[in-house]
Design a protein around this motif. Structure first.
Motif, mmCIF file in Angstrom:
data_model
loop_
_atom_site.group_PDB
_atom_site.id
_atom_site.type_symbol
_atom_site.label_atom_id
_atom_site.label_comp_id
_atom_site.label_asym_id
_atom_site.label_seq_id
_atom_site.Cartn_x
_atom_site.Cartn_y
_atom_site.Cartn_z
ATOM 1 N N VAL A 167 2.229 -19.207 34.315
ATOM 2 C CA VAL A 167 2.101 -20.510 34.974
ATOM 3 C C VAL A 167 2.493 -21.674 34.069
ATOM 4 C CG1 VAL A 167 0.383 -19.825 36.672
ATOM 5 C CG2 VAL A 167 -0.369 -20.561 34.424
ATOM 6 N N GLU A 193 0.491 -12.281 40.351
ATOM 7 C CA GLU A 193 -0.543 -12.155 39.318
ATOM 8 C C GLU A 193 -0.222 -13.239 38.290
ATOM 9 O OE1 GLU A 193 -3.082 -10.201 39.354
ATOM 10 O OE2 GLU A 193 -2.514 -8.816 40.954
ATOM 11 N N TYR A 194 -1.224 -14.035 37.927
ATOM 12 C CA TYR A 194 -0.953 -15.174 37.050
ATOM 13 C C TYR A 194 -1.403 -14.933 35.621
ATOM 14 C CZ TYR A 194 -0.415 -17.493 41.545
ATOM 15 O OH TYR A 194 -0.016 -17.832 42.800
ATOM 16 N N TYR A 195 -0.703 -15.538 34.691
ATOM 17 C CA TYR A 195 -1.157 -15.560 33.300
ATOM 18 C C TYR A 195 -0.587 -16.792 32.620
ATOM 19 C CZ TYR A 195 3.455 -13.766 31.913
ATOM 20 O OH TYR A 195 4.806 -13.614 31.710
ATOM 21 N N LYS A 196 -0.971 -16.997 31.352
ATOM 22 C CA LYS A 196 -0.499 -18.157 30.597
ATOM 23 C C LYS A 196 0.207 -17.688 29.335
ATOM 24 C CE LYS A 196 -4.491 -20.315 29.759
ATOM 25 N NZ LYS A 196 -4.280 -19.951 28.401
ATOM 26 N N ALA A 204 -6.802 -6.918 33.303
ATOM 27 C CA ALA A 204 -7.394 -7.227 34.605
ATOM 28 C C ALA A 204 -6.310 -7.438 35.657
ATOM 29 C CB ALA A 204 -8.283 -8.454 34.497
ATOM 30 N N LEU A 207 -4.640 -4.070 36.501
ATOM 31 C CA LEU A 207 -5.526 -3.245 37.329
ATOM 32 C C LEU A 207 -5.595 -3.784 38.754
ATOM 33 C CD1 LEU A 207 -7.070 -0.794 36.437
ATOM 34 C CD2 LEU A 207 -9.121 -2.199 36.308
ATOM 35 N N ASP A 208 -5.639 -5.119 38.869
ATOM 36 C CA ASP A 208 -5.684 -5.723 40.201
ATOM 37 C C ASP A 208 -4.406 -5.385 40.973
ATOM 38 O OD1 ASP A 208 -6.834 -7.630 42.164
ATOM 39 O OD2 ASP A 208 -4.980 -8.708 41.727
ATOM 40 N N HIS B 9 -12.719 -2.232 35.373
ATOM 41 C CA HIS B 9 -12.787 -3.635 34.949
ATOM 42 C C HIS B 9 -13.901 -3.821 33.917
ATOM 43 C CE1 HIS B 9 -9.766 -5.674 37.214
ATOM 44 N NE2 HIS B 9 -10.262 -5.392 38.401
ATOM 45 N N ILE B 272 -12.703 -10.868 32.172
ATOM 46 C CA ILE B 272 -12.009 -9.806 32.905
ATOM 47 C C ILE B 272 -12.442 -9.814 34.374
ATOM 48 C CG2 ILE B 272 -11.775 -7.296 33.140
ATOM 49 C CD1 ILE B 272 -10.193 -8.241 30.816
ATOM 50 N N VAL B 275 -10.780 -12.548 36.467
ATOM 51 C CA VAL B 275 -9.435 -12.196 36.903
ATOM 52 C C VAL B 275 -9.484 -11.063 37.924
ATOM 53 C CG1 VAL B 275 -7.154 -11.505 36.132
ATOM 54 C CG2 VAL B 275 -8.581 -12.894 34.655
ATOM 55 N N GLY B 276 -10.352 -10.078 37.676
ATOM 56 C CA GLY B 276 -10.427 -8.916 38.553
ATOM 57 C C GLY B 276 -10.905 -9.256 39.951
ATOM 58 N N PRO B 279 -8.121 -12.825 41.495
ATOM 59 C CA PRO B 279 -6.833 -12.765 40.790
ATOM 60 C C PRO B 279 -6.046 -14.066 40.843
ATOM 61 C CG PRO B 279 -6.898 -11.202 42.635
ATOM 62 C CD PRO B 279 -8.259 -11.784 42.521
ATOM 63 N N ALA B 282 -6.409 -16.357 37.793
ATOM 64 C CA ALA B 282 -6.153 -15.776 36.476
ATOM 65 C C ALA B 282 -5.622 -16.784 35.469
ATOM 66 C CB ALA B 282 -5.179 -14.613 36.596
ATOM 67 N N GLY B 283 -4.865 -17.775 35.948
ATOM 68 C CA GLY B 283 -4.334 -18.782 35.033
ATOM 69 C C GLY B 283 -5.421 -19.641 34.408
ATOM 70 N N ARG B 285 -8.415 -18.455 33.317
ATOM 71 C CA ARG B 285 -9.463 -17.618 32.709
ATOM 72 C C ARG B 285 -10.070 -18.252 31.473
ATOM 73 N NH1 ARG B 285 -6.492 -12.204 31.152
ATOM 74 N NH2 ARG B 285 -8.296 -11.738 29.899
ATOM 75 N N ASP B 286 -9.247 -18.940 30.676
ATOM 76 C CA ASP B 286 -9.799 -19.583 29.485
ATOM 77 C C ASP B 286 -10.722 -20.718 29.887
ATOM 78 O OD1 ASP B 286 -8.313 -17.860 28.011
ATOM 79 O OD2 ASP B 286 -6.664 -19.257 27.698
#
Lengths: 373, 313
Positions: A167, A193-196, A204, A207-208, B9, B272, B275-276, B279, B282-283, B285-286
């Motif tokens: 993102v 599925e999002y991440y930074k 996670a 797995l999702d 998870h 976790i 996010v699980g 979802p 997830a962006g 999470r911090d």
């Protein structure tokens, strides 16, 4: 009195033609590249290609070419300054550059303002050429890359795909959007599925995605995260197809990913083993092998080579050293035989060209196939 | 959600949480004794990974010796940071030391970029195979992509088990040092009253030095296990884990070793599961980790295991 003014006018006109008829003795171009700084590796590789092309075709319209090199230091401000200096101080006909999208955005604004044609070898972000009449590129833009990835996975038989989006990266978000549009248009389903940038744990998300029974992962991001996502997909027992964009086209992906990235597909602009598309591709490979024995040309060298050739072709078609005419001729480039594929420049200044699909096999990038526009 | 996925998870969360816990223990120890939030902890964590990496790949040492180099290197680095940066500020206001800690953190990051370069190095195949093995419970074996894969199983990576054991051992060793040795007694005494301790003939500087050595060694242990799980290292690797470990330490009650472990595991699980279960978030999470910190501190300002401090007016 009337006669006098007519004579004066005629004299003025004659003088005007006399002055403008002064024969130009050279064609002056500028390469505004990242020769130092963060993207220096890309800038230097591209310039290798430009030099190679200049050695093979040293003349344009029968005149010798003078190439001025400006270093952007991979910095946006320097990129804009470099373009301005090249046009205002050096009075060049056209600009080759810049390398990375951020620099091309800054430099392109200046080229547009000063009505000077600019041709970028490698800036893929869609907004680089958006709404500009003088800025063009020879690489594909990200929308086409996203479409190619969607077609690739669909043709491999995948119908449900998890798209991993960084993102924080415009590059990844725009690729993901284009992928989604094309893939859903073909009749597939996607999950995001999002991440930074900088995340290290993706278990996670993996797995999702797996719990949704997806057939494949599409991960348009940069190699630092892609290698770790693949690695955690492997650890979690995911065995579907994996695909990513050219942001992961680096040796680190293989070094960090190890066996987990085996079979990973990448959409790229070039691979040295792809079948030579045309006579210029053969010429490029031969010239490169002679000048740098034992080395394989990079995508950037190929793009640099093509940037010079496309610009040269446009100037020759324009027939004279006029910025307006060259800019117009650039956008009339049709199926130009470049070393990285046939290049057609659209009315928006983007290159329509083949995407090369590269796959990782036994710890090597190997050529897989080509997807045409 | 299927129950297997939920259990998976939980295992993944525990796996991450234990790593946070290990890093948080070092954090909390330095704070507990010096009342100094050592922001350079994450960078010592990063440096120790680089030491281990080069000891093994460049000097060809066996993996266990490489790890020892990493741990000893981190301890020495921690002690020198204390000597050079914190010691001159021993009697200065606490805020000066805090700002210095941030400075040290930035300095070490930049130093690492200069020395090691900004390109990530791969940690794959640096450690022996039993670090990366994965145990499976249940599931069935299928053939796909040219290898045998166990699907629908609950997976426990060996690194999680190793981390669990190491955390336990570390906790016991730490407890032994703090409560059963003279040096440990000195450390606890310094944490109570530095002036009185120096009057008793104990060298405060030596004790603090030892605290740093121990805390940094713990960061190194956490770092080595971290790259066992996430096989890459680059100069910014310590920033987020360091920050998370700090959050874990504060949640658990900063200064309390048991609290740091509980805080770390809690943080890993929450991250976790965020996010699980959600979802699409997830962006963020911090952000959730820090929201948890804010919420918890507004109800229990001294953390889960923290001692309540009475402020005398």
């Amino acid at each position: 009195m009337k006669n006098v003014s007519v004579v004066l006018l005629v004299c003025l006109m004659l003088m005007g033609t006399l002055f403008s008829a002064e024969e130009p003795s050279e064609v002056k171009l500028a390469s505004v590249f990242s020769m130092t700084g963060g993207a220096s590796a890309y800038g230097r590789m591209t310039y290798q290609g430009v030099q190679l092309a200049m050695e093979l075709f040293p003349e344009i319209l029968g005149l010798p070419v003078k190439m001025v090199v400006m270093d952007t230091k991979s910095d946006k401000v320097e990129a804009a300054n470099g373009v301005r200096r090249a046009i205002e101080n050096e009075n060049v006909l056209a600009i080759l550059g810049n390398i990375i999208s951020g620099n091309s955005l800054a430099g392109g604004a200046v080229a547009e303002e000063l009505k000077t044609p600019m041709l970028s070898p490698s800036s893929t972000s869609p907004i680089v050429t958006e709404g500009k009449a003088y800025v063009n590129r020879v690489c594909f833009s990200d929308d086409f890359q996203g479409q190619a990835a969607a077609k690739l996975l669909y043709n491999l038989g995948d119908r449900t795909v998890a798209v991993f989006v960084d993102v924080e990266q415009d590059y990844a978000v725009s690729l993901a959007n284009y992928f989604k549009r094309t893939f859903e248009g073909l009749g597939g389903t996607i999950f995001y599925e999002y991440y930074k940038t900088g995340d290290q744990d993706f278990s996670a998300q993996v797995l999702d995605a797996m719990s949704k029974n997806v057939d494949a992962f599409y991960m348009p991001g940069y190699y630092t995260e892609i290698a770790l996502i693949c690695s955690q997909a492997y650890d979690n027992g995911f065995y579907g197809n994996l695909a990513t964009g050219d942001g992961a086209y680096a040796d680190e992906t293989i070094e960090i990913g190890g066996e987990a990235v085996e079979g990973l597909y990448l959409t790229a602009g070039y691979h040295a083993d792809s079948p030579a598309f045309n006579e210029n591709a053969e010429l490029f490979l031969k010239a490169y092998a002679e000048k740098y024995p034992g080395e394989k040309p990079s995508m950037f060298a190929g793009l640099g080579f093509d940037t010079y050739l496309v610009l040269r072709d446009a100037i020759e078609r324009a027939g004279e050293l006029d910025r307006e005419k060259v800019a117009k001729a650039l956008r009339e480039t049709k199926n130009f035989p470049g070393s990285t594929g046939f290049i057609t420049i659209t009315d928006e200044g983007n290159a329509e060209k083949s995407v090369v699909i590269v796959r990782i096999e036994d710890g090597q990038y190997v050529y897989d196939s080509v997807i045409n526009p | 959600m299927k129950i297997e996925i939920f259990i998976q998870h939980l295992i993944n969360g525990l796996s991450l949480g234990l790593l946070y816990a290990l890093i948080a223990v070092g954090y909390t120890m330095v704070y507990g004794i010096l009342k100094l939030i050592n922001f350079a902890h994450g960078e010592i964590f990063m440096m120790s990974i680089f030491f281990t990496f080069y000891a093994i790949t460049l000097f060809g040492l066996p993996w266990w010796l490489g790890m020892a180099v990493g741990i000893v290197g981190a301890a020495l680095l921690g002690m020198s940071v204390d000597k050079i940066a914190y010691k001159p500020l021993r009697n200065a206001p606490r805020i000066s030391a805090l700002i210095t800690a941030i400075g040290v953190s930035m300095f070490l990051q930049s130093l690492a970029i200069v020395i090691f370069g900004g390109i990530p190095e791969s940690f794959r195949n640096v450690f022996p195979e039993f670090f990366t093995k994965i145990f499976t419970i249940g599931g069935e074996v299928i053939e796909a992509r040219g290898r045998e894969i166990v699907v629908n199983a609950i997976r426990i990576p060996s690194i999680t088990i190793i981390t669990f054991v190491v955390t336990l051992i570390t906790f016991l060793i730490l407890w032994f040092i703090l409560y059963r040795t003279k040096a440990g007694m000195a450390m606890r005494a310094v944490s109570m009253d530095t002036k009185a301790v120096s009057l008793m003939g104990i060298s405060v500087n030596k004790t603090i030095s030892m605290t740093f050595a121990l805390g940094s060694a713990l960061a190194a242990v956490g770092g080595i296990l971290w790259v066992g799980k996430y096989p890459q290292v680059w100069p910014m690797i310590g920033f987020m884990p360091g920050l998370k470990a700090f959050v874990a330490a504060v949640i658990g009650g900063i200064g309390s070793v048991a609290g740091a472990i509980i805080g770390g595991i809690l943080l890993g699980l929450i991250e976790i599961l965020t996010v699980g279960l959600m979802p699409q978030m997830a962006g963020y999470r911090d952000a959730f980790a820090f929201i948890l910190l804010i919420v918890l501190l507004s109800f229990k300002p001294s953390g889960i295991m923290g001692k309540k401090e009475l402020v005398k007016v």
